[in-house]
Design an enzyme around this catalytic site. Structure first.
Site, PDB file in Angstrom:
ATOM      1  N   LYS A 281      -3.323   6.776  19.316  1.00  0.00           N
ATOM      2  CA  LYS A 281      -3.564   7.346  17.989  1.00  0.00           C
ATOM      3  C   LYS A 281      -4.980   7.074  17.514  1.00  0.00           C
ATOM      4  CE  LYS A 281      -2.056   8.006  13.325  1.00  0.00           C
ATOM      5  NZ  LYS A 281      -1.474   7.450  12.094  1.00  0.00           N
TER       6      LYS A 281
ATOM      7  N   LYS B 151      -5.390   1.483   3.403  1.00  0.00           N
ATOM      8  CA  LYS B 151      -6.570   1.805   4.184  1.00  0.00           C
ATOM      9  C   LYS B 151      -7.066   0.510   4.834  1.00  0.00           C
ATOM     10  CE  LYS B 151      -7.244   6.190   2.970  1.00  0.00           C
ATOM     11  NZ  LYS B 151      -7.262   7.313   3.939  1.00  0.00           N
TER      12      LYS B 151
ATOM     13  N   GLY C 122       0.844  -1.190   0.000  1.00  0.00           N
ATOM     14  CA  GLY C 122       0.000   0.000   0.000  1.00  0.00           C
ATOM     15  C   GLY C 122       0.876   1.235   0.000  1.00  0.00           C
TER      16      GLY C 122
END
Length: 304
Positions: A184, A77, A7
């Site tokens: 996060k 993603k 990715g």
């Protein structure tokens, strides 16, 4: 050392281009955007903004072309994790795979296809300007550690952290990476969808009192879910949100979810706020604000 970035979007490009600067690392990248792949192979991958870098390495849209690798860095993603690691998993039969993705649940998916998994979270951010050229918006630290059910050995985690740090992406190897990851997750879930729904940058969201109160409410629900799991955050997301809102840090940064909304792409809402809702239900913690934000973003997606 051979490292394949799975990715090669904005975040994947930051890892690939910087790691390609090391003489002792051979970098590969797998991505389905064939114009991006072609540009990388022809001209190299250029980063501009927070750092000026040109990385030269082999990119491909054919997973069969990937060689056997010591490490994989998955940066897709979250909704694409399954397809990506299913396609590339054979390249890591004798290696370890690290997720640096947003949200929760990616390591579980990766572990279905590879034996040794590394839990990771990263703060560097950017956006693709054109094929082969990525704007590096935000520098930041990365934290990685063994994924508990199917861990990579700690010495392998440290080896990958060392390579990333030498490449200019400061990375810490820790025994338990759940705290940094959830820090996060909460940061992103409290800020990204608010930016996506209002079309405001991170700093502009934070300077509007009503929106900042909403952000705090989302953070508080995330903290309650983390506490119910017995996980200790390594830092307060509230402080990180205010730090990122400074002009010299990320005031003007447009969140990745806002970039997705503007491009009318599916967002990662199910893996951020939706993930907090899911874990909240499992542990008996109410998360009404996160449920509301999830419904709003999914409604926006439906409008397309």
């Amino acid at each position: 050392m051979k490292i394949a970035v799975v990715g090669c979007g904005a975040v994947g490009s930051l890892f690939a281009a910087n790691l390609a600067q090391l003489d002792d690392v051979e970098v590969w990248a797998y991505d389905l955007a064939q114009d991006h792949v072609a540009a990388i192979n022809e001209r190299g991958l250029r980063l501009s903004g927070a750092g000026e870098v040109v990385g030269r390495f082999q990119a491909t849209s054919d997973p069969a072309e990937l060689p056997a690798c010591d490490f994989g860095i998955v940066a897709t993603k979250s909704m694409h994790t399954e397809a990506a690691i299913a396609a590339c998993g054979r390249a890591f039969a004798d290696g370890a795979v690290c997720s640096v993705q947003n949200g929760v649940g990616n390591e579980e998916v990766i572990a279905e296809h590879v034996e040794r998994v590394i839990r990771g979270t990263t703060f560097p951010a950017g956006r693709i300007l054109e094929p082969g050229h990525v704007q590096w918006d935000v520098k930041g630290e990365t934290t990685i550690g063994p994924y508990e059910p199917q861990p990579a050995p700690m010495e392998e985690v440290e080896r990958l952290a060392d390579a990333c740090s030498r490449a200019g992406l400061p990375t810490s190897a820790v025994a338990d990476a759940r705290g940094p990851q959830w820090r996060k997750v909460i940061f992103n879930a409290a800020t990204n969808p608010v930016g996506a729904l209002t079309r405001l940058s991170h700093g502009r969201v934070c300077e509007r009192p009503g929106l900042r109160r909403l952000v705090t409410g989302l953070v508080d629900e995330g903290k309650a879910v983390v506490a119910a799991q017995g996980i200790e955050l390594d830092a307060d997301p509230e402080e990180l949100i205010d730090h990122a809102a400074k002009p010299e840090v990320a005031y003007d940064h447009m969140a990745s979810m806002l970039q997705d909304v503007e491009a009318r792409r599916q967002t990662e809402i199910d893996y951020l706020n939706g993930g907090i809702v899911r874990f909240g239900r499992e542990h008996g913690v109410a998360t009404p604000l996160n449920e509301m934000i999830t419904a709003l973003v999914k409604g926006l997606e439906a409008s397309w």
